[in-house]
Design a protein around this motif. Structure first.
Motif, PDB file in Angstrom:
ATOM      1  N   ALA A 111       0.834  -1.211   0.000  1.00  0.00           N
ATOM      2  CA  ALA A 111       0.000   0.000   0.000  1.00  0.00           C
ATOM      3  C   ALA A 111       0.865   1.255   0.000  1.00  0.00           C
ATOM      4  CB  ALA A 111      -0.939  -0.014   1.197  1.00  0.00           C
ATOM      5  N   ALA A 112       1.945   1.229   0.775  1.00  0.00           N
ATOM      6  CA  ALA A 112       2.865   2.372   0.802  1.00  0.00           C
ATOM      7  C   ALA A 112       3.497   2.580  -0.570  1.00  0.00           C
ATOM      8  CB  ALA A 112       3.938   2.163   1.861  1.00  0.00           C
ATOM      9  N   ALA A 113       3.894   1.487  -1.208  1.00  0.00           N
ATOM     10  CA  ALA A 113       4.506   1.583  -2.538  1.00  0.00           C
ATOM     11  C   ALA A 113       3.516   2.124  -3.562  1.00  0.00           C
ATOM     12  CB  ALA A 113       5.017   0.214  -2.974  1.00  0.00           C
ATOM     13  N   ASP A 114       2.218   1.868  -3.328  1.00  0.00           N
ATOM     14  CA  ASP A 114       1.189   2.300  -4.278  1.00  0.00           C
ATOM     15  C   ASP A 114       0.597   3.662  -3.939  1.00  0.00           C
ATOM     16  OD1 ASP A 114       1.522   0.035  -5.795  1.00  0.00           O
ATOM     17  OD2 ASP A 114      -0.140  -1.062  -4.879  1.00  0.00           O
ATOM     18  N   GLY A 115       1.143   4.325  -2.935  1.00  0.00           N
ATOM     19  CA  GLY A 115       0.766   5.716  -2.711  1.00  0.00           C
ATOM     20  C   GLY A 115       0.093   6.067  -1.409  1.00  0.00           C
ATOM     21  N   PHE A 116      -0.312   5.062  -0.591  1.00  0.00           N
ATOM     22  CA  PHE A 116      -0.858   5.421   0.715  1.00  0.00           C
ATOM     23  C   PHE A 116       0.303   5.919   1.561  1.00  0.00           C
ATOM     24  CE2 PHE A 116      -2.964   5.378   4.699  1.00  0.00           C
ATOM     25  CZ  PHE A 116      -4.328   5.258   4.465  1.00  0.00           C
ATOM     26  N   PRO A 117       0.219   7.117   2.151  1.00  0.00           N
ATOM     27  CA  PRO A 117       1.363   7.678   2.889  1.00  0.00           C
ATOM     28  C   PRO A 117       1.887   6.722   3.946  1.00  0.00           C
ATOM     29  CG  PRO A 117      -0.364   9.324   2.626  1.00  0.00           C
ATOM     30  CD  PRO A 117      -0.958   8.026   2.173  1.00  0.00           C
ATOM     31  N   ALA A 118       3.139   6.327   3.824  1.00  0.00           N
ATOM     32  CA  ALA A 118       3.705   5.335   4.744  1.00  0.00           C
ATOM     33  C   ALA A 118       3.648   5.799   6.187  1.00  0.00           C
ATOM     34  CB  ALA A 118       5.148   5.023   4.344  1.00  0.00           C
ATOM     35  N   LYS A 119       3.789   7.091   6.422  1.00  0.00           N
ATOM     36  CA  LYS A 119       3.772   7.601   7.798  1.00  0.00           C
ATOM     37  C   LYS A 119       2.403   7.434   8.445  1.00  0.00           C
ATOM     38  CE  LYS A 119       2.764  12.410   6.505  1.00  0.00           C
ATOM     39  NZ  LYS A 119       1.427  12.461   7.138  1.00  0.00           N
ATOM     40  N   ASN A 120       1.386   7.163   7.626  1.00  0.00           N
ATOM     41  CA  ASN A 120       0.031   6.957   8.126  1.00  0.00           C
ATOM     42  C   ASN A 120      -0.370   5.491   8.139  1.00  0.00           C
ATOM     43  OD1 ASN A 120      -0.176   9.705   8.403  1.00  0.00           O
ATOM     44  ND2 ASN A 120      -1.473  10.009   6.612  1.00  0.00           N
ATOM     45  N   ILE A 121       0.604   4.601   8.007  1.00  0.00           N
ATOM     46  CA  ILE A 121       0.346   3.164   8.012  1.00  0.00           C
ATOM     47  C   ILE A 121       0.943   2.550   9.269  1.00  0.00           C
ATOM     48  CG2 ILE A 121       0.755   0.967   6.837  1.00  0.00           C
ATOM     49  CD1 ILE A 121       0.928   2.467   4.208  1.00  0.00           C
TER      50      ILE A 121
END
Length: 300
Positions: A111-121
């Motif tokens: 999900a992070a690689a696909d654009g969901f902000p990693a800091k919010n995961i």
């Protein structure tokens, strides 16, 4: 390796297991993802790297999903709701994605690689070693990967207390996920929860407990969603499955019982949309099938 393991409320005897690399196989999508994420582009080097991590993980917790390379699947990205989850990450400044029972957090990384902000995961698992091995698998460090990895037991009220589902649709102030020691501060703040292959590890009573615990985390903003993939059945009850010769029993909901649990028992009836789909899914290269239920619960 000998003996038995108990994974949640599902029991299975593993017996004398020798790791067989023949069961290692990456799809083109998996290969591209792990090569990009690890920087290891040679197929044999990547395989060697993954096998080394697998051996350490199996020593920490001898789960069949580790033995059978289930941790390599890009499960969430194959869900119809996945694009909706990515959209939440793009459009909500306060969006939080929780990957619960995450193992190495592969879905969270995807999900992070696909654009969901990693800091919010935030990815969470009861086996702390899995979270440590996530960095080894992806060749990252806490400094280089901004996503949060939080160990904890969902049945421990000190880690996640039960809360009534939020009715406050106003965005919550941003919270620094890296500072969290438990999930309870996220009550009513989480936009999307990935619970794939998690509920079916437990009996009916504990599945209801987990549903209530996760419901308390979910944001009241319309479109907030919990999704999963678990053992399913035409009629709810105890089922027997066979994984590569290993037999185990567990509890499975039917689409009807699962829908009524969420819509009317966990959430006030009419406030969520529950979608379910039963499918026979191949579980090995010998043609064995398992009845699985893909599901999502979306706040209206």
């Amino acid at each position: 390796m000998e003996g038995a393991t108990i994974h949640g409320d599902s029991t299975m005897t593993l017996g004398d297991i020798t790791f067989q690399t023949a069961s290692y196989k990456l799809s083109p999508a998996q290969a591209a993802f792990f090569k990009t994420q690890t920087g290891i582009h040679d197929d044999e080097d990547l395989k060697r790297h993954i096998l080394e991590v697998q051996a350490k993980a199996y020593k920490a917790a001898p789960y069949p999903c580790i033995h059978r390379f289930g941790f390599l699947r890009l499960n969430l990205s194959n869900f119809a709701v996945y694009e909706h989850i990515l959209k939440l990450g793009r459009e909500r400044s306060d969006a939080v994605l929780l990957d619960i029972g995450c193992c190495f957090g592969v879905d969270a990384r995807k999900a992070a690689a696909d654009g969901f902000p990693a800091k919010n995961i935030i990815a969470s698992d009861v086996v702390e070693e899995f979270l440590q091995l996530s960095h080894e698998l992806f060749k990252t460090t806490p400094a280089s990967y901004p996503g949060s990895l939080l160990p904890g037991d969902i049945f421990d009220p000190e880690f996640l207390s039960i809360a009534t589902p939020s009715v406050d649709v106003f965005p919550a102030p941003a919270i620094d996920l890296s500072s969290l020691k438990s999930l309870s501060p996220l009550h009513g703040r989480v936009s999307a929860i990935n619970a794939i292959a998690f509920f079916h590890l437990f009996n009916e009573e504990k599945q209801l407990y987990i549903a209530r615990a996760l419901a308390g985390l979910l944001s009241a903003q319309p479109g907030s969603v919990i999704c999963g993939l678990d053992n399913g059945a035409v009629e709810k009850g105890t089922i027997t499955n066979n994984l590569s010769g290993v037999e185990y029993q567990g509890f499975a909901h039917s689409p009807e019982s699962w829908s009524s649990l969420w819509d009317g028992e966990v959430f006030e009836k009419g406030t969520v949309k529950v979608e379910t789909k039963l499918a026979e899914i191949p579980i090995d290269d010998k043609g064995h099938l398992m009845t699985m239920m893909m599901w999502s619960v979306t706040r209206l």
